[in-house]
Design an enzyme around this catalytic site. Structure first.
Site, short mmCIF file in Angstrom:
data_model
loop_
_atom_site.label_atom_id
_atom_site.label_comp_id
_atom_site.label_asym_id
_atom_site.label_seq_id
_atom_site.Cartn_x
_atom_site.Cartn_y
_atom_site.Cartn_z
N LYS A 111 41.28 -12.78 133.58
CA LYS A 111 40.42 -13.93 133.82
C LYS A 111 41.07 -14.86 134.85
O LYS A 111 41.55 -15.95 134.54
CB LYS A 111 40.16 -14.68 132.51
N GLU B 231 40.41 -7.57 130.61
CA GLU B 231 39.84 -8.27 131.75
C GLU B 231 40.74 -9.44 132.14
O GLU B 231 40.99 -10.33 131.33
CB GLU B 231 38.43 -8.79 131.45
N HIS C 61 38.70 -16.13 126.27
CA HIS C 61 37.73 -15.96 127.35
C HIS C 61 37.62 -17.18 128.25
O HIS C 61 37.73 -17.08 129.48
CB HIS C 61 36.35 -15.63 126.78
N HIS D 272 32.74 -6.26 122.36
CA HIS D 272 32.87 -7.35 123.32
C HIS D 272 33.67 -8.51 122.72
O HIS D 272 33.20 -9.16 121.78
CB HIS D 272 31.46 -7.81 123.72
N ARG D 273 34.88 -8.70 123.21
CA ARG D 273 35.82 -9.69 122.64
C ARG D 273 36.10 -9.37 121.17
O ARG D 273 36.27 -10.26 120.34
CB ARG D 273 35.28 -11.11 122.80
N GLU E 89 36.97 -4.80 124.26
CA GLU E 89 37.11 -5.58 125.48
C GLU E 89 37.77 -6.90 125.12
O GLU E 89 37.45 -7.49 124.08
CB GLU E 89 35.73 -5.81 126.10
N ASP F 35 39.94 -10.59 126.98
CA ASP F 35 40.16 -11.40 128.17
C ASP F 35 41.56 -12.00 128.10
O ASP F 35 42.00 -12.44 127.04
CB ASP F 35 39.15 -12.55 128.23
N ASP G 100 28.48 -7.47 121.11
CA ASP G 100 29.06 -8.29 120.05
C ASP G 100 28.82 -7.67 118.68
O ASP G 100 29.54 -7.96 117.72
CB ASP G 100 28.43 -9.70 120.06
#
Length: 237
Positions: free
Chosen positions: A110, A108, A48, A6-7, A33, A35, A229
């Protein structure tokens, strides 16, 4: 069950930075992942929040900075070594790094708070130039954006991100022409949610799952993937 960083490996390195994505690759994540938003001069960058305040030493909206201005901002987390690996990277820089690995890539968009005109076209161009279509999932809270991606010719996987309890949502997601749904962890409280999703033909990837008990529950329920994370080798789970 797929493990998506995640990120990036954001428990180990500052989120959405080259350092975090490199750490995720090193840790053996199945996917990463990230953003993406646009600078004032129209460059897709990986961050993000709609503002830089939380993650980097500056104040203001991402879209109010040029790329050159953004990349002068230092990470609020202490950089380990070269500070350029914890600055705000461009999407091109991140895709170039990830292209050398085998991870799946969830980009993703944003654009549910700020519309970012032209973001879909720019993302598709960067993915196409690197021939990464087979490894990329495009997702967004903005479901109009998902429609625009299809209209622009995207034939790869689309995922609808949502953060609420949607009753009888499967017809809607089918009409939206997505292949996956990315909900928050609390939707797993709904009895049969994952089973019904699979029966309707959708993958379910859940965010954000950071401890062993949460991961084990996702495994029991048959979740297809988790965004975490804390990226650890699967055997240790």
């Amino acid at each position: 069950m797929e493990i998506w960083a995640h990120r990036g490996a954001s428990a180990r390195q500052p989120e959405n930075t080259i350092a975090a994505f490199a750490a995720a690759m090193e840790a053996g994540a199945d996917g990463v992942e990230l953003d993406v938003q646009l600078t004032s001069d129209g460059v897709p960058v990986v961050i993000h929040d709609e503002t830089v305040d939380r993650t980097h030493a500056g104040t203001g909206g991402v879209s109010s900075f040029t790329l050159a201005q953004l990349q002068k901002l230092r990470s609020r987390s202490k950089p380990k070594g070269d500070p350029t690996v914890t600055r705000i990277p461009t999407l091109a820089e991140v895709l170039d790094l990830l292209a050398a690995g085998n991870q799946l890539i969830n980009v993703e968009l944003k654009n549910s708070v700020k519309p970012y005109k032209g973001l879909e076209k720019k993302v598709l161009t960067l993915v196409s130039e690197r021939k990464l279509g087979a490894r990329v999932v495009l997702s967004s809270f903005n479901h109009y954006s998902l429609q625009r991606l299809r209209e622009r010719g995207w034939t790869g996987e689309l995922a609808a991100v949502h953060d609420g309890m949607l009753r009888e949502a499967w017809r809607y997601f089918r009409e939206l022409d997505v292949q996956a749904v990315h909900p928050p962890r609390h939707v797993l409280m709904v009895p049969g949610f994952v089973t019904r999703a699979h029966r309707a033909g959708f993958k379910i990837r859940v965010w954000t799952v950071n401890n062993a008990a949460q991961r084990q529950r996702c495994v029991r329920l048959g979740v297809d993937g988790i965004f975490t994370d804390v990226v650890k080798p699967k055997p240790s789970w």
